[in-house]
Scaffold this motif. Structure first.
Motif, PDB file in Angstrom:
ATOM      1  N   GLU A 181      45.261  52.033  33.748  1.00  0.00           N
ATOM      2  CA  GLU A 181      45.197  51.149  32.600  1.00  0.00           C
ATOM      3  C   GLU A 181      46.549  51.057  31.912  1.00  0.00           C
ATOM      4  OE1 GLU A 181      43.804  48.506  29.842  1.00  0.00           O
ATOM      5  OE2 GLU A 181      42.852  49.190  31.703  1.00  0.00           O
ATOM      6  N   ALA A 182      47.259  52.203  31.818  1.00  0.00           N
ATOM      7  CA  ALA A 182      48.599  52.179  31.225  1.00  0.00           C
ATOM      8  C   ALA A 182      49.554  51.352  32.079  1.00  0.00           C
ATOM      9  CB  ALA A 182      49.118  53.610  31.063  1.00  0.00           C
ATOM     10  N   MET A 183      49.436  51.453  33.411  1.00  0.00           N
ATOM     11  CA  MET A 183      50.269  50.645  34.297  1.00  0.00           C
ATOM     12  C   MET A 183      49.926  49.170  34.169  1.00  0.00           C
ATOM     13  SD  MET A 183      52.379  52.571  36.114  1.00  0.00           S
ATOM     14  CE  MET A 183      52.689  51.668  37.609  1.00  0.00           C
ATOM     15  N   ARG A 184      48.645  48.870  33.985  1.00  0.00           N
ATOM     16  CA  ARG A 184      48.225  47.487  33.826  1.00  0.00           C
ATOM     17  C   ARG A 184      48.812  46.887  32.549  1.00  0.00           C
ATOM     18  NH1 ARG A 184      43.200  48.406  33.519  1.00  0.00           N
ATOM     19  NH2 ARG A 184      42.902  48.610  35.764  1.00  0.00           N
ATOM     20  N   LYS A 185      48.831  47.669  31.499  1.00  0.00           N
ATOM     21  CA  LYS A 185      49.425  47.202  30.257  1.00  0.00           C
ATOM     22  C   LYS A 185      50.937  47.049  30.390  1.00  0.00           C
ATOM     23  CE  LYS A 185      45.908  49.147  27.179  1.00  0.00           C
ATOM     24  NZ  LYS A 185      45.651  50.128  26.089  1.00  0.00           N
ATOM     25  N   GLY A 186      51.544  47.795  31.314  1.00  0.00           N
ATOM     26  CA  GLY A 186      52.973  47.679  31.571  1.00  0.00           C
ATOM     27  C   GLY A 186      53.327  46.531  32.487  1.00  0.00           C
ATOM     28  N   LYS A 187      52.369  45.649  32.754  1.00  0.00           N
ATOM     29  CA  LYS A 187      52.593  44.434  33.539  1.00  0.00           C
ATOM     30  C   LYS A 187      52.821  44.714  35.023  1.00  0.00           C
ATOM     31  CE  LYS A 187      52.367  42.170  29.669  1.00  0.00           C
ATOM     32  NZ  LYS A 187      51.123  41.451  29.308  1.00  0.00           N
ATOM     33  N   PHE A 188      52.244  45.781  35.540  1.00  0.00           N
ATOM     34  CA  PHE A 188      52.312  46.050  36.973  1.00  0.00           C
ATOM     35  C   PHE A 188      51.108  45.412  37.657  1.00  0.00           C
ATOM     36  CE2 PHE A 188      55.010  49.427  35.379  1.00  0.00           C
ATOM     37  CZ  PHE A 188      56.032  49.461  36.312  1.00  0.00           C
ATOM     38  N   GLY A 189      51.307  44.978  38.880  1.00  0.00           N
ATOM     39  CA  GLY A 189      50.222  44.382  39.639  1.00  0.00           C
ATOM     40  C   GLY A 189      49.214  45.424  40.082  1.00  0.00           C
ATOM     41  N   ILE A 190      48.001  44.990  40.346  1.00  0.00           N
ATOM     42  CA  ILE A 190      46.940  45.921  40.713  1.00  0.00           C
ATOM     43  C   ILE A 190      47.234  46.628  42.028  1.00  0.00           C
ATOM     44  CG2 ILE A 190      45.610  44.049  41.784  1.00  0.00           C
ATOM     45  CD1 ILE A 190      43.088  45.568  40.953  1.00  0.00           C
ATOM     46  N   THR A 191      47.798  45.893  42.989  1.00  0.00           N
ATOM     47  CA  THR A 191      48.112  46.530  44.276  1.00  0.00           C
ATOM     48  C   THR A 191      49.176  47.591  44.113  1.00  0.00           C
ATOM     49  OG1 THR A 191      47.583  44.472  45.433  1.00  0.00           O
ATOM     50  CG2 THR A 191      48.886  46.100  46.639  1.00  0.00           C
ATOM     51  N   TYR A 192      50.168  47.306  43.283  1.00  0.00           N
ATOM     52  CA  TYR A 192      51.261  48.258  43.113  1.00  0.00           C
ATOM     53  C   TYR A 192      50.769  49.549  42.479  1.00  0.00           C
ATOM     54  CZ  TYR A 192      55.893  50.080  42.078  1.00  0.00           C
ATOM     55  OH  TYR A 192      57.013  50.877  42.030  1.00  0.00           O
ATOM     56  N   TYR A 193      50.026  49.444  41.345  1.00  0.00           N
ATOM     57  CA  TYR A 193      49.651  50.701  40.694  1.00  0.00           C
ATOM     58  C   TYR A 193      48.542  51.425  41.437  1.00  0.00           C
ATOM     59  CZ  TYR A 193      45.963  48.044  38.144  1.00  0.00           C
ATOM     60  OH  TYR A 193      44.895  47.277  37.797  1.00  0.00           O
ATOM     61  N   GLU A 194      47.730  50.706  42.194  1.00  0.00           N
ATOM     62  CA  GLU A 194      46.752  51.398  43.041  1.00  0.00           C
ATOM     63  C   GLU A 194      47.470  52.221  44.105  1.00  0.00           C
ATOM     64  OE1 GLU A 194      43.598  51.752  42.985  1.00  0.00           O
ATOM     65  OE2 GLU A 194      42.870  50.297  41.525  1.00  0.00           O
ATOM     66  N   ASN A 195      48.474  51.627  44.739  1.00  0.00           N
ATOM     67  CA  ASN A 195      49.244  52.360  45.752  1.00  0.00           C
ATOM     68  C   ASN A 195      50.015  53.514  45.140  1.00  0.00           C
ATOM     69  OD1 ASN A 195      48.401  50.664  47.814  1.00  0.00           O
ATOM     70  ND2 ASN A 195      50.115  49.261  47.556  1.00  0.00           N
ATOM     71  N   LEU A 196      50.577  53.310  43.964  1.00  0.00           N
ATOM     72  CA  LEU A 196      51.346  54.378  43.323  1.00  0.00           C
ATOM     73  C   LEU A 196      50.463  55.553  42.968  1.00  0.00           C
ATOM     74  CD1 LEU A 196      54.002  55.394  42.122  1.00  0.00           C
ATOM     75  CD2 LEU A 196      53.395  54.237  39.997  1.00  0.00           C
ATOM     76  N   VAL A 197      49.292  55.285  42.404  1.00  0.00           N
ATOM     77  CA  VAL A 197      48.389  56.381  42.008  1.00  0.00           C
ATOM     78  C   VAL A 197      47.982  57.200  43.227  1.00  0.00           C
ATOM     79  CG1 VAL A 197      46.096  56.882  41.082  1.00  0.00           C
ATOM     80  CG2 VAL A 197      47.580  55.260  39.912  1.00  0.00           C
TER      81      VAL A 197
END
Length: 665
Positions: A181-197
């Motif tokens: 959720e914090a990454m989403r608020k930081g304007k990251f795409g869903i694919t990117y933060y899913e892969n990062l996590v």
């Protein structure tokens, strides 16, 4: 472990009410525990909290059951979980309407435990008001279910280990969702933060530990786990760091590795990345350098790293090379100053100066940090077995440092064994090593063996292959399909070489296989054809002297002009002795021709040019003596084939007169 406890009653009451309506109601004459609000302190909140949805349902169903006189037993597909909840909502000695004790339904299914645990950890907080009767109402119930208590929250049994693990997994999922959720608020795409996590499980666990510890602070003592997790993720600046690293060309796997390797000290990542940029490490290599440098690099101070760089700059590594060296061998950053000095001294002890050392590191940075000192000593000792001394090895490594990156067992020993099989002596191997050390770095099975087999296929004698490779080691580094085969095909089709002679041509002139067809071979073939030489004849000349096609036309043209205009030699002489083009015009051809003219004698090109100066002088004296005897009428018996050929040439005075007349002697 159980967070957001006050708001779980809504979910539990809904489950209780739903499961109650899945049961066939008992007869109307018997009082059901769920229908009595005065028997248990938690029943009233549950029934009253949902009266606006179901307050008419239960009585109607009970009346219907009573009127029909239905005595059917309870449905059993939810019996175990329902029985357990009924046990906690009823006195210990209460029986069901049929006289059966609910203890038969006591075993709690694993999925029911997990469901209740997930409710306790994932449920959202229900808005509360002071004095609310719902506050924390579900916590004792859930805790007692996990402990398997037989009385109302009085026992202190140990929590099941498996359920603790399940609770930890759920809490980890909750933390990951908060991070997303914090990454989403930081304007990251869903694919990117899913892969990062997926790359940072250690950091998620670190966040969990820190969030639990935050409970000890007064300002967070009454905060839920979710609130504390959000505060910690925001304050640690991980989202901003991820964006900064992403802008510096780091991939999400690299970012994940760095975040986990930093062990929570995220500021160190930015500090080291800025330092790497200051020594000219390019953005796309920053992640590689940090992830491969080793875990202890995050504990190094900038002063320690600067000391390493200054030492390398003082020993031949130029400042603008430093970024390239560090990015290709980041293990250097994990060395202590003493270890770095000992590794550098290893090369200096072999006679290598600072300039060679710096150039060597630029060519192959791995030679300094990729291997242990023991492995480095083993490789130097193996190279010395070819007859090289310490200084020879130093020069060899300065010229081809990639040798240090090769394995002795996997690369060198099989290659040496194969060379022995081809008949190459130890001296030949030393020649290969010193002339083309790259041969000891290439793959034997994939690169060398197919070329040797190709040479056999075109007719090169078995005992000649070893000599070819020792004389021209570069042949083993050429591409078989892009270089060697095309040249062979050109010789067969465009240069007039016969299938019978192609093996001989390649064996005598393996250097031809390294020539460019378009820029060298084709031009030379066209030049010789322009002289009036037919293609089959040219093929024969190449078979006798394959190097004929390697000379520059600018070198060939003056020699041919001198042969035809000054020496008055026919084209047949050139066809008979194509090696004529291999001799120097100024140092061999013109001086010897003048001597022959001065002495009024004439030799074939072979005898004129192939002998040494002493042999040529003796040949001149013999020819002059033969002419004198011939002119005086004294019979002269030639003692060799060359003298016999010379006598035949001297039988005609006309030839000698023509030579004198045409040269103006």
């Amino acid at each position: 472990m159980l967070a957001s406890q006050p708001n779980h009653h809504r979910h539990l009451s809904a489950i209780l009410h739903l499961q109650h309506h899945r049961l066939s109601p008992p007869p109307a004459t018997t009082l059901h525990p769920l229908a009595t609000t005065s028997k248990h302190p938690y029943v009233a909140p549950i029934s009253s909290s949902h009266h606006h949805h179901h307050h008419h349902t239960l009585p109607d169903e009970e009346n219907d059951a009573a009127s029909t006189g239905d005595n059917s037993i309870l449905r059993t597909h939810n019996a175990k979980s329902t029985a357990l909840l009924l046990r906690h909502l009823s006195p210990q000695d209460q029986q069901n309407p049929h006289g059966e004790n609910h203890e038969s339904y006591l075993p709690l299914l694993k999925q029911d435990k997990e469901k209740l645990l997930e409710i306790s950890l994932l449920g959202k907080r229900t808005p509360q008001f002071p004095g609310s009767i719902y506050a924390n109402s579900s916590l004792p119930l859930v805790q007692s279910v996990f402990r398997g208590e037989k009385s109302d929250f009085g026992d202190d049994d140990e929590v099941d280990d498996e359920m603790l693990v399940k609770a930890l997994e759920i809490r980890r999922k909750v933390t990951a969702e908060i991070f997303k959720e914090a990454m989403r608020k930081g304007k990251f795409g869903i694919t990117y933060y899913e892969n990062l996590v997926s790359q940072i499980p250690e950091f998620i666990d670190y966040v969990m530990i820190k969030v639990v510890y935050m409970k000890e602070f007064p300002e967070f003592s009454r905060s839920s786990y979710n609130v504390r997790a959000k505060v910690f993720i925001d304050e640690c600046g991980v989202v901003q760091l991820v964006r900064w690293l992403k802008h510096n060309s780091l991939s999400y796997p690299q970012i994940g590795k760095l975040i986990c390797a930093s062990k929570g000290n995220l500021d160190t990542i930015r500090r080291l990345a800025e330092w790497l940029k200051s020594i000219h490490v390019k953005g796309r290599f920053i992640g590689v350098a940090l992830t491969r440098a080793g875990g202890n690099v995050f504990d190094r101070s900038i002063e320690e790293l600067d000391e390493l760089v200054e030492y390398l700059e003082g020993n031949g590594v130029r400042k603008d090379w430093m970024g390239y060296v560090v990015s290709r061998c980041p293990e250097i950053l994990s060395f202590s100053m003493e270890e770095l000095r000992s590794r550098a001294e290893f090369y200096f002890s072999m006679g290598m100066d600072k300039n060679d050392f710096g150039t060597m590191l630029f060519d192959c940075p791995k030679v300094l940090g990729y291997l242990s000192l023991e492995e480095m000593n083993q490789k130097v000792a193996y190279l010395k077995e070819f007859g090289l001394n310490n200084e020879d090895v130093g020069r060899l490594l300065a010229f081809k440092p990639q040798l240090m990156a090769c394995s002795i067992e996997d690369r060198w020993k099989p290659l040496v064994k194969y060379f022995y099989y081809l008949g190459i002596s130890k001296d030949g191997m030393r020649r290969i090593l010193t002339m083309k050390p790259m041969v000891f770095c290439i793959d034997l099975e994939q690169t060398i063996v197919p070329k040797v087999q190709f040479l056999r296929d075109i007719g090169v004698e078995e005992d000649a292959i070893g000599n070819m490779l020792a004389r021209f080691p570069s042949l083993m580094t050429y591409s078989l399909y892009k270089k060697i085969r095309p040249v062979v095909i050109f010789l067969l089709t465009k240069a007039g070489v016969s299938q019978r002679d192609i093996g001989k041509v390649v064996a005598l002139g393996p250097e031809l296989l390294g020539c460019s067809i378009a820029n060298k071979l084709d031009h030379n073939v066209k030049y010789f054809l322009s002289l009036g030489i037919s293609l089959p004849v040219l093929g024969g000349m190449i078979s006798d002297f394959p190097m004929l096609l390697r000379y520059n036309i600018d070198v060939l043209r003056p020699k041919y002009r001198y042969l035809r205009r000054m020496m008055i030699r026919p084209l047949e002489d050139l066809i008979e002795f194509p090696r004529f083009f291999s001799y120097s015009l100024e140092e061999r051809i013109i001086p010897r021709h003048k001597i022959m003219v001065e002495n009024r004698i004439n030799f074939k090109l072979r005898y004129m040019l192939s002998s040494t100066d002493e042999e040529f002088e003796m040949r001149i004296k013999d020819a002059v003596e033969r002419r004198r005897r011939f002119e005086s009428g004294v019979t002269y018996e030639p003692t060799s084939d060359s003298q016999n050929d010379d006598c035949k040439e001297m039988m005609s005075d006309k030839i000698a007169d023509n030579l004198v007349h045409n040269l103006g002697h």
